[in-house]
Scaffold this active site. Structure first.
Site, PDB file in Angstrom:
ATOM      1  N   GLU A 148     111.287  18.395  23.729  1.00 57.12           N
ATOM      2  CA  GLU A 148     111.267  18.340  25.190  1.00 57.12           C
ATOM      3  C   GLU A 148     109.966  17.719  25.698  1.00 57.12           C
ATOM      4  O   GLU A 148     109.983  16.906  26.629  1.00 57.12           O
ATOM      5  CB  GLU A 148     111.441  19.739  25.779  1.00 57.12           C
ATOM      6  N   GLY A 160     107.191  27.576  15.834  1.00 58.27           N
ATOM      7  CA  GLY A 160     108.620  27.818  15.935  1.00 58.27           C
ATOM      8  C   GLY A 160     109.225  28.302  14.632  1.00 58.27           C
ATOM      9  O   GLY A 160     108.515  28.560  13.655  1.00 58.27           O
ATOM     10  N   THR A 161     110.553  28.392  14.597  1.00 55.34           N
ATOM     11  CA  THR A 161     111.262  28.859  13.400  1.00 55.34           C
ATOM     12  C   THR A 161     111.197  27.823  12.290  1.00 55.34           C
ATOM     13  O   THR A 161     110.761  28.105  11.176  1.00 55.34           O
ATOM     14  CB  THR A 161     112.737  29.163  13.734  1.00 55.34           C
ATOM     15  N   ASP A 213     110.444  22.837  17.004  1.00 54.65           N
ATOM     16  CA  ASP A 213     110.856  21.447  17.143  1.00 54.65           C
ATOM     17  C   ASP A 213     111.589  21.191  18.460  1.00 54.65           C
ATOM     18  O   ASP A 213     111.508  20.091  19.010  1.00 54.65           O
ATOM     19  CB  ASP A 213     111.749  21.053  15.962  1.00 54.65           C
TER      20      ASP A 213
END
Length: 345
Positions: free
Chosen positions: A100, A131-132, A95
């Protein structure tokens, strides 16, 4: 026909529409990769996924990749890609990287337009959720499955989505967001969670519990859609949702969606650490909105500030985040920008 990827890019680079032998303009996809995301797993997964994309994309597609080297780099790359008329700019990561890239679609408070007579088609925004947390992807039901990712990008179906803009002190610093902005405890928890990413989604629970240490609920004042100021007593946390999920799968603003042209605002009042533990399951399934300590409202614009005693000044300690990225502190304003970006869905 498979295409070779451009060499790795770690600084500014030129991106422009490319003409094929037939004279038609190729569809240029720019993949912005955070190789260090998810403890380095993003870079590893991207290396596995890249050949699958090459194998599926034909001669009408041109693929470029760029690896980020630090904070705000994805934003800089995205700005250049949009200015040069890329067909799509795709964030590869979590995220934070996605946020960005979204911010790279805007400059000086306005959407970026292609320069030098670039493509007449609006640059699309894409996401490969590696991502995480990958909370934004959950709203659309996207997974990390390689075949699903390739097919979605190849199909190229677009949906116009809303973007939020968060503005806070100091000096009215601002940031665009597409998922969830938050205030006070949860924003503090997010910054703590960043130090525990090695534990996966559990890092958000760790962050929340640590954030409660020394935490103090505060009286706040809220104004919705330029109406009257109202009190929000003993506020623990406040969420402004464009998407549904936050904090590694918590369905925190369960009725939000980026296509509704408004936000869902969810306010937690007088929560304690043991409330968080006992009612955690409700945060994940979205049923917390039935609690008496939780208030929900549909908003287009919301202003938030501390309730201060006469002649007192703001503490400057009530943190504001947007998509997990630091914005500033209260007072803050959140505004929806309807149908701002084309998303590949």
């Amino acid at each position: 026909m498979a295409f070779s990827f451009a060499p790795t890019v770690s600084c500014g680079f030129s991106i422009s529409a490319v003409e094929t032998r037939s004279g038609a303009m190729s569809r240029e996809y720019v993949f912005i990769v955070n190789p260090n995301g998810s403890n380095g797993n993003t870079g590893k997964e991207w290396k596995k996924l890249r050949p699958k994309l090459e194998a599926k994309f034909d001669k009408d597609y041109k693929i470029k990749e760029a690896f980020t080297s630090g904070p705000s780099h994805a934003m800089e790359i995205a700005k250049e890609a949009v200015r040069n008329g890329a067909h799509a700019v795709v964030a590869v990561g979590g995220d934070g990287t996605f946020n960005e890239v979204v911010n790279g679609f805007f400059d000086d408070g306005k959407p970026i337009e292609p320069e030098n007579g670039g493509s007449s088609t609006k640059t699309a925004l894409g996401l490969i959720p590696l991502g995480t947390g990958s909370d934004f992807a959950r709203t659309f039901g996207w997974t990390k499955n390689a075949n699903e990712v390739v097919n979605r990008l190849l199909k190229g179906q677009r949906q116009r989505i809303d973007v939020g803009y968060a503005k806070a002190e100091p000096e009215n610093s601002g940031r665009y967001f597409v998922n969830v902005a938050d205030v006070h405890l949860s924003a503090k928890a997010g910054s703590i969670a960043a130090h525990y990413k090695r534990f996966g989604n559990l890092c958000y629970v760790i962050g929340a519990l640590q954030a409660f240490m020394g935490h103090r609920n505060l009286d706040m004042k809220i104004r919705v859609d330029d109406g009257e100021w109202k009190e929000a007593p003993q506020t623990t946390a406040l969420f402004v949702g464009n998407g549904k999920y936050h904090g590694g799968g918590m369905k925190i603003t369960p009725n939000a969606h980026p296509s509704t042209r408004d936000f869902e605002m969810v306010t937690f009042e007088n929560f304690k650490w043991f409330d968080f533990l006992l009612k955690m399951h409700m945060l994940y399934n979205g049923t917390h909105t039935s609690l008496k300590e939780v208030c929900c409202e549909r908003v287009h614009k919301v202003e938030i500030k501390e309730k201060l005693q006469p002649n007192s000044e703001t503490t400057g300690k009530v943190v504001v985040q947007a998509d997990g990225e630091y914005v500033g502190h209260l007072p803050a304003t959140f505004t929806v920008i309807p149908a701002a970006v084309d998303l590949i869905v």
